[in-house]
Design a protein around this motif. Structure first.
Motif, mmCIF file in Angstrom:
data_model
loop_
_atom_site.group_PDB
_atom_site.id
_atom_site.type_symbol
_atom_site.label_atom_id
_atom_site.label_comp_id
_atom_site.label_asym_id
_atom_site.label_seq_id
_atom_site.Cartn_x
_atom_site.Cartn_y
_atom_site.Cartn_z
ATOM 1 N N ALA A 1 5.134 -18.477 -41.650
ATOM 2 C CA ALA A 1 4.047 -17.506 -41.511
ATOM 3 C C ALA A 1 4.213 -16.353 -42.484
ATOM 4 C CB ALA A 1 4.001 -16.984 -40.074
ATOM 5 N N SER A 2 5.444 -15.919 -42.698
ATOM 6 C CA SER A 2 5.693 -14.809 -43.616
ATOM 7 C C SER A 2 5.426 -15.214 -45.057
ATOM 8 C CB SER A 2 7.131 -14.309 -43.459
ATOM 9 O OG SER A 2 7.373 -13.871 -42.135
ATOM 10 N N ARG A 3 5.830 -16.422 -45.424
ATOM 11 C CA ARG A 3 5.532 -16.902 -46.779
ATOM 12 C C ARG A 3 4.030 -16.997 -46.996
ATOM 13 N NH1 ARG A 3 9.815 -21.913 -47.872
ATOM 14 N NH2 ARG A 3 11.607 -20.617 -48.536
ATOM 15 N N TYR A 4 3.333 -17.511 -46.020
ATOM 16 C CA TYR A 4 1.875 -17.632 -46.114
ATOM 17 C C TYR A 4 1.231 -16.261 -46.278
ATOM 18 C CZ TYR A 4 -2.944 -18.190 -44.462
ATOM 19 O OH TYR A 4 -4.301 -18.137 -44.333
ATOM 20 N N ALA A 5 1.624 -15.307 -45.432
ATOM 21 C CA ALA A 5 1.018 -13.981 -45.465
ATOM 22 C C ALA A 5 1.334 -13.255 -46.771
ATOM 23 C CB ALA A 5 1.505 -13.158 -44.275
ATOM 24 N N LEU A 6 2.576 -13.361 -47.233
ATOM 25 C CA LEU A 6 2.963 -12.692 -48.471
ATOM 26 C C LEU A 6 2.274 -13.306 -49.682
ATOM 27 C CD1 LEU A 6 6.715 -12.134 -47.670
ATOM 28 C CD2 LEU A 6 5.093 -10.336 -48.295
ATOM 29 N N GLU A 7 2.139 -14.618 -49.681
ATOM 30 C CA GLU A 7 1.429 -15.284 -50.781
ATOM 31 C C GLU A 7 0.004 -14.767 -50.880
ATOM 32 O OE1 GLU A 7 1.531 -19.789 -51.774
ATOM 33 O OE2 GLU A 7 -0.290 -19.478 -50.584
ATOM 34 N N LYS A 8 -0.646 -14.639 -49.746
ATOM 35 C CA LYS A 8 -2.022 -14.164 -49.714
ATOM 36 C C LYS A 8 -2.113 -12.713 -50.178
ATOM 37 C CE LYS A 8 -6.064 -14.211 -46.657
ATOM 38 N NZ LYS A 8 -6.556 -14.615 -45.314
ATOM 39 N N ALA A 9 -1.197 -11.882 -49.706
ATOM 40 C CA ALA A 9 -1.222 -10.470 -50.082
ATOM 41 C C ALA A 9 -0.936 -10.286 -51.566
ATOM 42 C CB ALA A 9 -0.213 -9.687 -49.243
ATOM 43 N N ARG A 10 0.077 -10.979 -52.075
ATOM 44 C CA ARG A 10 0.420 -10.844 -53.495
ATOM 45 C C ARG A 10 -0.707 -11.303 -54.400
ATOM 46 N NH1 ARG A 10 5.229 -13.984 -52.124
ATOM 47 N NH2 ARG A 10 6.881 -12.614 -51.348
ATOM 48 N N ALA A 11 -1.491 -12.279 -53.935
ATOM 49 C CA ALA A 11 -2.586 -12.825 -54.746
ATOM 50 C C ALA A 11 -3.820 -11.932 -54.722
ATOM 51 C CB ALA A 11 -2.945 -14.226 -54.255
ATOM 52 N N GLY A 12 -3.751 -10.804 -54.028
ATOM 53 C CA GLY A 12 -4.888 -9.900 -53.995
ATOM 54 C C GLY A 12 -5.972 -10.297 -53.014
ATOM 55 N N ARG A 13 -5.628 -11.103 -52.017
ATOM 56 C CA ARG A 13 -6.615 -11.569 -51.040
ATOM 57 C C ARG A 13 -6.575 -10.752 -49.744
ATOM 58 N NH1 ARG A 13 -4.467 -17.371 -50.770
ATOM 59 N NH2 ARG A 13 -5.964 -17.590 -49.030
ATOM 60 N N GLY A 14 -6.053 -9.546 -49.842
ATOM 61 C CA GLY A 14 -6.110 -8.630 -48.720
ATOM 62 C C GLY A 14 -4.893 -8.666 -47.821
ATOM 63 N N PRO A 15 -4.867 -7.764 -46.847
ATOM 64 C CA PRO A 15 -3.736 -7.682 -45.918
ATOM 65 C C PRO A 15 -3.746 -8.800 -44.887
ATOM 66 C CG PRO A 15 -5.400 -6.078 -45.324
ATOM 67 C CD PRO A 15 -5.872 -6.722 -46.598
ATOM 68 N N VAL A 16 -2.593 -8.983 -44.238
ATOM 69 C CA VAL A 16 -2.439 -9.965 -43.159
ATOM 70 C C VAL A 16 -1.581 -9.317 -42.076
ATOM 71 C CG1 VAL A 16 -1.617 -12.257 -42.499
ATOM 72 C CG2 VAL A 16 -2.551 -11.897 -44.794
ATOM 73 N N LEU A 17 -1.920 -9.595 -40.830
ATOM 74 C CA LEU A 17 -1.103 -9.145 -39.705
ATOM 75 C C LEU A 17 -0.394 -10.352 -39.112
ATOM 76 C CD1 LEU A 17 -2.138 -6.683 -36.897
ATOM 77 C CD2 LEU A 17 -0.931 -8.775 -36.340
ATOM 78 N N VAL A 18 0.913 -10.277 -39.008
ATOM 79 C CA VAL A 18 1.717 -11.328 -38.385
ATOM 80 C C VAL A 18 2.320 -10.770 -37.097
ATOM 81 C CG1 VAL A 18 3.696 -12.874 -38.602
ATOM 82 C CG2 VAL A 18 2.271 -12.384 -40.612
ATOM 83 N N GLU A 19 1.987 -11.398 -35.987
ATOM 84 C CA GLU A 19 2.576 -11.011 -34.707
ATOM 85 C C GLU A 19 3.627 -12.039 -34.318
ATOM 86 O OE1 GLU A 19 1.441 -10.326 -29.964
ATOM 87 O OE2 GLU A 19 -0.042 -11.151 -31.344
ATOM 88 N N ALA A 20 4.879 -11.604 -34.275
ATOM 89 C CA ALA A 20 5.977 -12.474 -33.870
ATOM 90 C C ALA A 20 6.313 -12.174 -32.411
ATOM 91 C CB ALA A 20 7.195 -12.248 -34.757
ATOM 92 N N GLU A 21 5.993 -13.111 -31.526
ATOM 93 C CA GLU A 21 6.239 -12.910 -30.103
ATOM 94 C C GLU A 21 7.690 -13.257 -29.785
ATOM 95 O OE1 GLU A 21 3.473 -14.877 -27.606
ATOM 96 O OE2 GLU A 21 1.745 -13.722 -28.312
#
Length: 450
Positions: A261-281
């Motif tokens: 999930a972190s790799r996915y979110a960081l890839e998206k953020a670095r590519a300029g596709r906006g922020p992501v919220l990751v909730e780790a329960e």
């Protein structure tokens, strides 16, 4: 006419909680027994993780846990002022930190000890904060990780502002025909902090400017003594939709799912596709801090349930069953973790406190008249305790010691501190357990906070 009889109080309706079908799905790749499953979106992000990498993930979590236990022991023995335990949250921290690149910048709270170790912060640098010798501990520019944030939520707008700066630098470089390394900011906070106004304001700005930031929420179920069920009617990942960006809900005790999930979110953020919220329960198995007593507000049944979901036990089961990892590996890890803890204890016990006068040099980079006024007041106050009839080694004009040892003891402030010899990034143990003790007179100075 007689007055109408008073009506009985209407029953309080149950809280309107969405059904599980409309909630953000919980992503899990390793179940509680260590069995691997497939997720169509996130599994591709951990295809490269082999048995060797899984063992390293386990080692990192085990060393972080033993370090955390030893720090708790040190506080109980009066060697640390306070400690914020992280037991139970190792997978959330190690899994997310392993997804980071060197150029990414981390904004932590005060509990991200495993993240700090993964970013190369040495035990001595971290523990000097909780011993009260430093307000910072390490240089953020060296580790691309800010110092701990004690004020809840303040790090969120800081991270968003930094992320907006990343984007502005990228645009300026593109205009000049230069290339920049893609990077993102990651800000850690808990479920309790998620109710702070700074979090809302930070997410509004992040969404408005498509800032390359990942909001990583460690939902450990408790905001000190307030349960998550009181704080929110829905999973925190669903709040992202209200700001217009993606939210991911992941099993925070599954290190593989957190990594994906972190790799996915960081890839998206670095590519300029906006922020992501990751909730780790996940679940805080220990106290909020060493000043807290969780037995006053938590049920033993809940603690027992979450203990069965322990992230280390889960990964150990997977390594044994799926990869044939034997007892020798786990024995070696336990020995390394104990050595790491012994080293941390030696580092703390070898620290010399800074002179109180040194703290007047730390609030501002340049001299400040108000600070100088307070320095003079303190000097006069100290001078009031000097017995003129005795031979004192204290300068009555300044209130400071004038012996050869200097304000900090043997060696004086002008003596360089020992070499910071521990290699925290690789989680190795220094041959000399005392190597790596920060100089108490320079740790946390303005230079360290640059």
């Amino acid at each position: 006419m007689d007055a109408a009889p008073s009506s009985p109080a209407a029953p309080v309706p149950d809280r309107a909680v969405p059904t599980p079908e409309v909630r953000t799905r919980l992503v899990r790749l390793l179940d509680r027994d260590g069995r691997l499953s497939e997720d169509p979106v996130l599994s591709p992000y951990v295809r490269d993780v082999d048995a060797g990498q899984l063992r390293e993930l386990y080692r990192s979590m085990a060393l972080a846990r033993r370090f955390d236990e030893e720090a708790t022991n040190l506080q109980r023995q009066g060697q640390l002022v306070l400690w914020a335990p992280m037991r139970g949250q190792e997978a959330a921290q190690v899994g997310s930190a392993r997804a980071l690149r060197p150029a990414d910048h981390v904004f932590p709270t005060y509990r991200e000890h495993a993240v700090a170790i993964e970013r190369g912060v040495e035990p001595a640098e971290l523990l000097t904060v909780f011993r009260g010798h430093s307000a910072g501990g390490w240089r953020p520019s060296r580790h691309h990780m800010n110092v701990y944030s004690i004020v809840l939520g303040c790090q969120v707008p800081h991270a968003v502002g930094y992320a907006m700066g990343i984007d502005l630098d990228r645009r300026a470089a593109e205009a000049e025909g230069r290339e920049t390394e893609p990077a993102a900011a990651v800000v850690y906070f808990g479920d309790g902090t998620s109710t702070q106004g700074e979090v809302h304001e930070g997410m509004v700005f992040a969404a408005s400017y498509d800032a390359p930031v990942v909001f990583f929420v460690q939902n450990n179920q408790w905001a000190i003594s307030v349960p998550f069920s009181t704080q929110s009617r829905v999973p925190l990942a669903e709040r992202a939709a209200g700001y217009g960006f993606e939210g991911i809900r992941v099993d925070g005790n599954d290190v593989l799912a957190v990594l994906a999930a972190s790799r996915y979110a960081l890839e998206k953020a670095r590519a300029g596709r906006g922020p992501v919220l990751v909730e780790a329960e996940t679940y805080r198995l220990g106290a909020h801090t060493t000043a807290d007593d969780p037995t006053k507000y938590r049920r033993r049944e809940d603690e027992h349930h979450w203990s069965g979901l322990d992230p280390l036990i889960r990964l150990e089961a997977h390594l044994r069953e799926a990869h044939g990892t034997g007892d020798d590996f786990f024995a070696d890890v336990a020995a390394d973790a104990q050595a790491f803890a012994d080293q941390a204890r030696a580092l703390v016990l070898a620290m010399d406190p800074p002179a109180f006068e040194d703290f007047f040099d730390r609030p501002y980079a340049e001299p400040h008249p108000l600070v100088e006024e307070e320095r003079a007041w303190y000097a006069a106050y100290q001078a009031g305790f000097v017995d003129s009839d005795t031979d004192s080694d204290t300068d009555s004009d300044t209130g400071t010691r004038t012996d050869d040892a200097g304000p900090g003891g043997a060696g004086g402030a002008g003596t360089a501190g020992p070499d910071r010899g521990t290699q925290a990034a690789g989680l190795t143990v220094a041959a000399d357990p005392v190597a790596g003790v920060p100089d108490a007179h320079t740790a946390g100075t303005q230079e360290d906070l640059a």
